[in-house]
Design an enzyme around this catalytic site. Structure first.
Site, PDB file in Angstrom:
ATOM      1  N   ASP A 505     -66.603 -25.891 -37.599  1.00  0.00           N
ATOM      2  CA  ASP A 505     -66.555 -24.512 -38.083  1.00  0.00           C
ATOM      3  C   ASP A 505     -66.275 -23.540 -36.940  1.00  0.00           C
ATOM      4  O   ASP A 505     -66.563 -23.817 -35.774  1.00  0.00           O
ATOM      5  CB  ASP A 505     -67.890 -24.167 -38.751  1.00  0.00           C
ATOM      6  CG  ASP A 505     -67.755 -23.071 -39.791  1.00  0.00           C
ATOM      7  OD1 ASP A 505     -66.692 -22.430 -39.842  1.00  0.00           O
ATOM      8  OD2 ASP A 505     -68.710 -22.869 -40.560  1.00  0.00           O
ATOM      9  N   GLU A 508     -62.150 -20.452 -34.000  1.00  0.00           N
ATOM     10  CA  GLU A 508     -61.192 -19.425 -33.558  1.00  0.00           C
ATOM     11  C   GLU A 508     -61.190 -19.220 -32.040  1.00  0.00           C
ATOM     12  O   GLU A 508     -60.104 -19.030 -31.509  1.00  0.00           O
ATOM     13  CB  GLU A 508     -61.501 -18.090 -34.265  1.00  0.00           C
ATOM     14  CG  GLU A 508     -61.313 -18.115 -35.757  1.00  0.00           C
ATOM     15  CD  GLU A 508     -62.540 -18.665 -36.498  1.00  0.00           C
ATOM     16  OE1 GLU A 508     -63.618 -18.789 -35.886  1.00  0.00           O
ATOM     17  OE2 GLU A 508     -62.390 -18.990 -37.673  1.00  0.00           O
ATOM     18  N   ASP A 579     -64.150 -17.355 -44.974  1.00  0.00           N
ATOM     19  CA  ASP A 579     -65.230 -16.784 -45.777  1.00  0.00           C
ATOM     20  C   ASP A 579     -64.708 -15.662 -46.664  1.00  0.00           C
ATOM     21  O   ASP A 579     -64.924 -14.467 -46.413  1.00  0.00           O
ATOM     22  CB  ASP A 579     -66.334 -16.259 -44.856  1.00  0.00           C
ATOM     23  CG  ASP A 579     -66.994 -17.366 -44.055  1.00  0.00           C
ATOM     24  OD1 ASP A 579     -66.755 -18.545 -44.372  1.00  0.00           O
ATOM     25  OD2 ASP A 579     -67.736 -17.052 -43.116  1.00  0.00           O
TER      26      ASP A 579
END
Length: 888
Positions: A505, A508, A579
């Site tokens: 997760d 980035e 999200d």
């Protein structure tokens, strides 16, 4: 002009590629010899102050690098794999023009214009640099010198451009659209575009880039009154949080000299925001709200000459700036931090050929495990082993097919953030949990972050070794020693438990957090994070993949990650759109977001079906949300990966009542029946880079109306999908592209012509699905998991109206033995005029393969549903070619 030649490279095998970490990533670290350079230079043009180097990468691809004369040679990049002996171009002098010719592409230098142009193998123009658009300027980042560069390309008015990744702005055709390519939650930036004119272009820069950067700012004035405060539950890099949100209003005026189309870029000057809203002259131009949104948004509007008023609604902490410029017949790339202009052009002329050419440059792309193509069940979050096992058993008891349970974050409990350890108070026997799931033919995916809490035992070790990016808790994956340490910790502490798949997760890293931070460059040296700003997710996926393959060489790696960079395709990584919210507008925007990921060469992409941020406890009984949830899931059924997720939500279908459970079961069973079809698509993605979902430009490039369709797409070459994107509708307008023989309604068998918009009846059970005439659609049995579903009895649905061909691909679904040829393939061919279906001879075999199977052929007719076919014509197929005559 000068011409330089250097020795060509030897071929580099998959094993060598794996061991080198894509070669290029390690060369710059000094860990392998520089002989693994990507390719030699084939043609160099010297101008007064610039050197323009053209390099052949393949029989259809050129790389162009422009830098100041005397600048160091280009360093190998992480995006592209090392090249196995590229061809030598034929060079022809034609007056003031020099032509480099390859089997499938040509590059022409024109001294008169000072521009390069690119052509297909027959010499047809595909792309040309725009005269006067090349800019290279000295700059600095931190205290280090760098270059700010720009390059423009001619873009005819009828060109359509696709790609640049997963954006939330709702656009599919991005010609003329500004986009800022940064990696943040809900935005995955890929510096690659696919053109309807028959080429692909990779802006080969690891830092931030901007497409069509508008240069005219509009002064915005904040209004005194702010909106009412509201509380919101959100996810953060430290866990769940309740935050206060408040809107503010900003206004301004601007003038345009003439009526035209203008492109706008809204920059909120925050790492993330929650509102994209712009009005011009009282008309909303973009309107999107979510608890997390990227810091920029783009749109194009047609304006009359004169003065215009603008109103921006944004977050109270935002500092919005709105830039604009007229849409021109050019596409411009700009990078503020670079080693020079650097781009790769891949000639088609078809999208299929462009993808194959791009795939060849990216390097080998592994097969996903078979079970990854089944249903993946997520929620935020399971709180114990008991919850996971109870949920898995309930899926089986209710006969809802499922292949994977997903444990989201915070299972580490008392041990601290991403300690790579289960809290035994709630997970007393993680290895036993995995064994229990395997006993029911289910798998376990585990959330693992590239961020490690400094308070954890692992974090203290990371800090002592200097493996953090300074000022953060993110691991510096650019440091190969730090990356190896992280990967082996994950292997020893978690993979050893039998975990099947990895949810890496926030890769980035969250959110665009390399800006202003030093990262590893070489032993004893750092570099500004801006230099490789967009490549962090690539490094994470490479690290995990290579360690897993080293430790478990016969077990396929599956990674799900929130971000991606070109080259990540080599490492068994899939992405999702982050999200996102749950409303109709968000659902609508996911379709072009996913199609532009496909057009950018990322075959494995999905969504949080139902939306990540959900409407709270009332969702379970709210008919409006139940309808919306079903439309989300119906869309997700026809994605490369099918999964449900939801924040602070128990996402299981049965919690929403009998109707939702019944319809979800219908689509789950359809997903599993389509497994022979989707696994063949997966093999095509692995072998040639073809995405499983694709914008209509792939299959219908000469149908202008098809190219205008933003919210319909092809799932493979046979199935046209048109998701329902509004509440309470009884019909849905569907444009079916021009195609010989037309189309068949999947549910009813009704025949419909191509080249027309049809008003298609819809129910809560059905979204519009159509099968192209000439398709051979394979359907397998319904199963509760993918285990054992391939290789058995098969139904082939033949849709008449034109000739057709298809292929089947099977292997053991679990290992990498297919890399040594352990796979079986069968070609299928349909001749419409004679009604002959040919089952080709089976090619290849694999351990556990069924030698004989029953294959039933069904000639589809108007009025026959794909799910209620007659017994058809059956044959026993044992690997030899057979022909079946079906009456037409």
């Amino acid at each position: 002009m000068n011409d330089q030649k250097t020795p060509r490279n030897a071929a580099i095998t998959r094993r060598a590629l794996l061991g080198s970490g894509a070669g290029a990533a390690i060369v710059s670290s000094g860990l392998v010899h520089a002989a693994t350079r990507i390719a030699s230079t084939d043609f160099v043009i010297r101008t007064s102050d610039l050197s323009i180097a053209v390099t052949v990468l393949s029989d259809r691809a050129f790389r162009v690098r422009v830098a100041p004369v005397g600048a160091p040679p280009a360093t190998p990049g992480e995006m592209l794999a090392p090249i196995a002996k590229p061809p030598v171009p034929r060079r022809i002098r034609e007056g003031s023009r020099t032509r480099l010719t390859l089997p499938q592409a040509q590059c022409v230098w024109d001294e008169a214009t000072g521009c390069l142009s690119f052509h297909d193998g027959a010499g047809n123009l595909l792309l040309s640099e725009a005269p006067g658009s090349r800019h290279v300027a000295q700059s600095t980042i931190g205290n280090e010198p760098t270059l700010a560069v720009a390059q423009g390309f001619v873009s005819p008015a009828d060109e359509r451009l696709y790609g640049t990744g997963c954006f939330q702005d709702g656009h599919l055709d991005i010609r003329g659209l500004p986009r800022r390519l940064t990696q943040v939650n809900t935005q995955i930036s890929q510096p690659f575009v696919l053109s309807s004119k028959g080429y692909g272009l990779l802006w080969h820069n690891p830092g931030m880039a901007e497409l069509n950067r508008p240069d005219r700012p509009i002064v915005l004035t904040r209004q005194a009154a702010a909106g009412d405060a509201r509380m919101a539950d959100v996810t953060t890099s430290t866990g769940n949080a309740r935050v206060e949100r408040r809107d503010a209003v900003f206004t301004g005026k601007f003038t345009v000299p003439q009526g035209a189309r203008y492109a706008f870029l809204l920059d909120l000057n925050r790492k993330m925001s929650s509102r994209h809203y712009v009005e011009i002259d009282g008309k909303p131009m973009t309107d999107h709200t979510n608890l997390w949104l990227p810091p920029t948004a783009s749109f194009i509007g047609k304006l009359a000459a004169g003065e215009h008023s603008v109103l921006v609604r944004a977050g109270d902490e935002d500092v919005p700036v709105l830039h604009f410029a007229p849409v021109e017949d050019r596409t411009t790339w700009w990078s503020p931090v670079s080693e020079g202009i650097d781009y790769v052009v891949i000639a088609g002329p078809t999208a299929v050929e462009v993808m194959a050419g791009y795939h060849a440059l990216l390097g080998p792309q592994p097969m996903m495990p078979l079970w990854a193509l089944g249903y993946i069940h997520c929620r935020e979050r399971f709180h114990s082993s008991d919850e996971i096992i109870a949920t898995a058993r309930e899926f089986r008891a209710r006969k809802l097919p499922c292949d994977m349970m997903v444990q989201d974050w915070q299972y580490w409990g008392k041990y601290g953030w991403n300690a790579m350890r289960f809290d035994e108070d709630h997970y007393p026997d993680p290895a036993g949990l995995v064994r229990d799931l395997h006993a029911t033919d289910m798998r376990l995916m585990l959330s693992v972050w590239s961020k490690v809490g400094k308070e954890t035992a692992l974090g203290k070790d990371v800090a002592a070794k200097g493996f953090y990016i300074p000022g953060t808790e993110w691991i510096d994956f650019f440091n190969p020693v730090a990356a190896r340490f992280y990967a082996r910790q994950q292997n020893q502490k978690l993979a050893s438990l039998g975990i099947d798949a990895w949810w890496q997760d926030a890769t980035e890293p969250e959110n665009d957090d390399l800006v202003g931070r030093p990262i590893y460059a070489a032993p004893g040296r750092t570099q500004p994070g801006e230099k490789r700003r967009n490549l962090y997710p690539l490094q994470v996926s490479r690290t995990v993949y290579e360690e897993q393959r080293r430790a478990y060489p016969d077990k396929r790696v599956m990674i799900l990650t929130r971000s991606a960079a070109p080259g990540q395709q080599r490492y068994g990584a899939a992405t999702w759109s982050g999200d996102i919210g749950h409303d109709w507008e968000t659902l609508k925007r996911q379709i072009p977001a996913g199609l532009n990921m496909a057009a950018a060469g990322q075959a494995w992409w999905t969504v949080d079906a139902g939306g990540f941020f959900r409407p709270g406890k009332g969702q379970y009984t709210d008919p409006a949300y139940q309808e919306r949830f079903l439309r989300w899931f119906q869309f997700a059924t026809f994605l490369p990966l099918t999964r449900v997720h939801g924040y602070m939500t128990d996402t299981e279908f049965w919690r929403y009542g009998e109707t939702v459970e019944r319809i979800a079961r219908l689509y789950l069973e359809l997903r599993y029946r389509l497994l022979p079809y989707t696994y063949a698509l997966a093999a095509e993605a692995s072998a040639a880079g073809m995405p499983l979902i694709r914008p209509l430009v792939f299959d219908f490039p000469h149908d202008p109306k098809a190219l205008d369709q933003v919210h319909a797409y092809m799932f493979g070459s046979a199935i046209h999908v048109a998701p329902v994107l509004a509440a309470g509708v009884k019909t849905w307008d569907v444009y079916l592209p021009v195609s010989d023989g037309g189309w068949y309604d999947f549910w009813t068998g009704e025949h419909r012509e191509g080249g027309r918009t049809h008003t298609v009846p819809v129910t809560l059970d059905h979204i519009p699905l159509h099968v192209r005439a000439g398709s051979i659609l394979p359907l397998g049995p319904v199963g509760q998991s993918t285990a054992g579903l391939l290789g058995g009895a098969l139904d082939l649905l033949i849709y008449p109206g034109r000739d057709g061909a298809a292929s089947l691909y099977e292997d053991d679904g679990l290992t990498y033995r297919y890399e040594q040829g352990a796979a079986a393939r069968m070609s299928l061919e349909w001749k419409h005029a004679t009604g002959v279906l040919t089952l080709g001879a089976r090619r290849g075999s694999y351990s556990g393969m069924t030698n004989s199977r029953v294959i039933r052929a069904h000639l589809m007719r108007p009025g026959i549903s794909a799910l209620s076919v007659s017994p058809g014509m059956a044959v026993d197929y044992a690997g030899r070619a057979k022909q079946m005559i079906l009456s037409t």
